[in-house]
Enzyme design. Sequence first.
Site, PDB file in Angstrom:
ATOM      1  N   GLU A 156       0.852  -1.026  -0.257  1.00  0.00           N
ATOM      2  CA  GLU A 156       0.036   0.150   0.276  1.00  0.00           C
ATOM      3  C   GLU A 156       0.865   1.482  -0.019  1.00  0.00           C
ATOM      4  O   GLU A 156       1.074   1.894  -1.096  1.00  0.00           O
ATOM      5  CB  GLU A 156      -0.936  -0.038   1.077  1.00  0.00           C
ATOM      6  N   GLU A 210      -1.880   0.489  13.639  1.00  0.00           N
ATOM      7  CA  GLU A 210      -3.125   0.671  12.980  1.00  0.00           C
ATOM      8  C   GLU A 210      -4.283   0.365  13.632  1.00  0.00           C
ATOM      9  O   GLU A 210      -5.417   1.140  13.789  1.00  0.00           O
ATOM     10  CB  GLU A 210      -3.256   0.012  11.491  1.00  0.00           C
TER      11      GLU A 210
END
Length: 738
Positions: A358, A618
Amino acid sequence: MEWYAKWIKPQTETGDICPLFQKSFFLKKPVKAAALYITALGTYEAELNKTRIGDFILAPGWTSYQKRLQYQAYDVTNLVKENNQLSVTVGKGWYRSPMPGWSRSSVQEELKKSPAGLLAQLEITYEDGSTEYMATDETWTFTDSPVRFSEIYDGEIFDASLAYGCAPGCSSTQGHGSGRPVCEFEGPSHTLIPQQGEEIREQERLSPIGIFTTPKGETVVDFGQDITGYVEISLTAKAGEKVALSHAEVLDKEGCFYTENYRSAKAQYLYICRDGQQSYKPKLTFFGFRYVRIDQYPGGPCAAKPENFTAVVIHSAMRRTGYFNCSNPLLNQLFDNVIWGQKGNFVDVPTDCPQRDERLGWTGDAQVFIRTACMNYDAEKFYTKWLSDMAADQGEDGRVGHVIPDLLSEEPASSAWGDAAAICPWELYLAYGNKELLSSQFTLMKKWISYISSHTTTPYLWTGGTHYGDWLGLDAPVGSYKGSTREDFIASAFYAYSTWLVMEAGKVLGEDITEYETLYTEIVSAFRTAFPEYKTQTECILAARFGLAKDCQAAADQLAAMVKECGIRLQTGFVGTPYILHTLSEYGYSHLAYSLLLKEDYPSWLYPVTKGATTIWEHWDGIMPDGNFWSADMNSFNHYAYGSVADWIYSVAGGIQRLAAFPGYEKVSIAPIPDKRLDWLSVSLDTRHGKITSSWKKAGDVWRYEITTPVDAVVMIAGKEREVGKGTHLFYSKIETI
């Protein structure tokens, strides 16, 4: 800048092998100055006479390539000789690497079709005043470089036996071989811009804290810190022997090497040795990691020693400006994790994470963290470049993408993500007082409001559309990544907030804001009618923090009650979390805010610290209390967004607050709020007007405050306000009154 150079590319395809472009030239006269101007379609590394040019890693950086491509200028006066060779290796970089996690990106798929292009121009000024140019054209040649493979996500393969300097001691790692022809082509000359952002550079070097064998028999190097960068190896070997390394952030429950959270990113590199003593570090890629598994090594992985490995930390070359320390070691580690999270994700673009398939410039993450980012570091130049890409990528209708550079342009805009268009320019203005920057982004801000106004199903609210909601909210329904806060509520709240920011920016710039004042009044009225009640912590937060509730104190009271009812726990996600402590402390619940900050069990900021985190996660429970992982699908252990809590530490616990009427800390408010669960706390900020420090500590039955300010300040201690001038000031208050 006048370009005489032509874009060149290999006349024949090189496949995965990175081409090495070369030009030899002879100088007959004494040289006064020499400058190289250069860029590429991919990442490049340039050498002049076997010496690396500049310190920029991953040049020319990452921009919205279809609209903006940076070129760099290097002073190479000290490198030129009578006989010279200029060599440039070009890898795929961000420009041409596939995006394995987002293969549907048509933007990146189109960029992948581009050749390994190079544009370079060496300008020689002689002592007699004449000038000569060595510019890329068909007289250049190329050969296969020793970099046999290089991509952003999968890593790199380097064959040292093909490099210059096979003899020990030579620093060059460029290739050799007979030159093959290049050809000129129509490259993106119309999009060239001079270097605008900070250069990415090597910043720190870390030695391993140990090498160990896992229960599976893997040999793993532990650097003790989750970083962004690469590993430099140093060893003695025979030609053809190999060193193969894989990267990981964490170990699994059994203590084995774990890479599932990297998803499809291979994150590996392979080094093929030459004879003798040698050192190598990747040239055209980077990794996010703490641990390295030794998959191959001369004599077997167990033959490797700690001294054979050094972790090289890279990030954009920002100056550190903010510091924090206190009596609580866990809180100190949390702050250290915030700093490392910013370093690891500020690699030319504010990425969400540096490790998996990503690594994109998510706008939602950027807007929630920008205030903290500008306290931790001087990030003005960094964000100025990124916001320029945002403006370049903004749609004609005002749409702002989920990520910048906008590689996901087919997807509709989302509230709280696209609102970075209004939030980030304003926060940057408050941090640095740069009115010209605010002016340059004012059109971006206004167009974003126009987008919302024309893409709603309800006038004066933002309803309909597709949004991320309160992403990763802990009150999310089963099977959803989104919290339970209503998406129309979030979208309409940010519609109001962004409109208010446009009004504030317009006042600073002397613009006519009548249209936005009217719009804002209508939005607030419609919001209060549509959302008279609040159902989640995040709804209470947004209503109070953005001033949208009819009674903001009542909304904050409800928030406090919700936090207490669920056992002093937050249930917020990306949208609510950055504001929760601010909302509580602003409306009289500072003690409760501290309770959330100092909480050690899940969910809390300190819970990951108790599980050994060295960066921000996260997920609050990336590693769950039983040692299992939250998931393999989306579980980064270096995700800076929740590090925005450091803003509250600076501005509320430490009390250093910017005043909108005095941007850039020209005048400040200093209102520290201590808590008896800490013995002492200290913060400092190095601003455009000098260094501000604020500290407090227990001294018997009183708090002792020491404040140093380089500007006039309004100091608030225990409810008493006073004006102070430049200098150091001491204050006291009874502990019982706080």
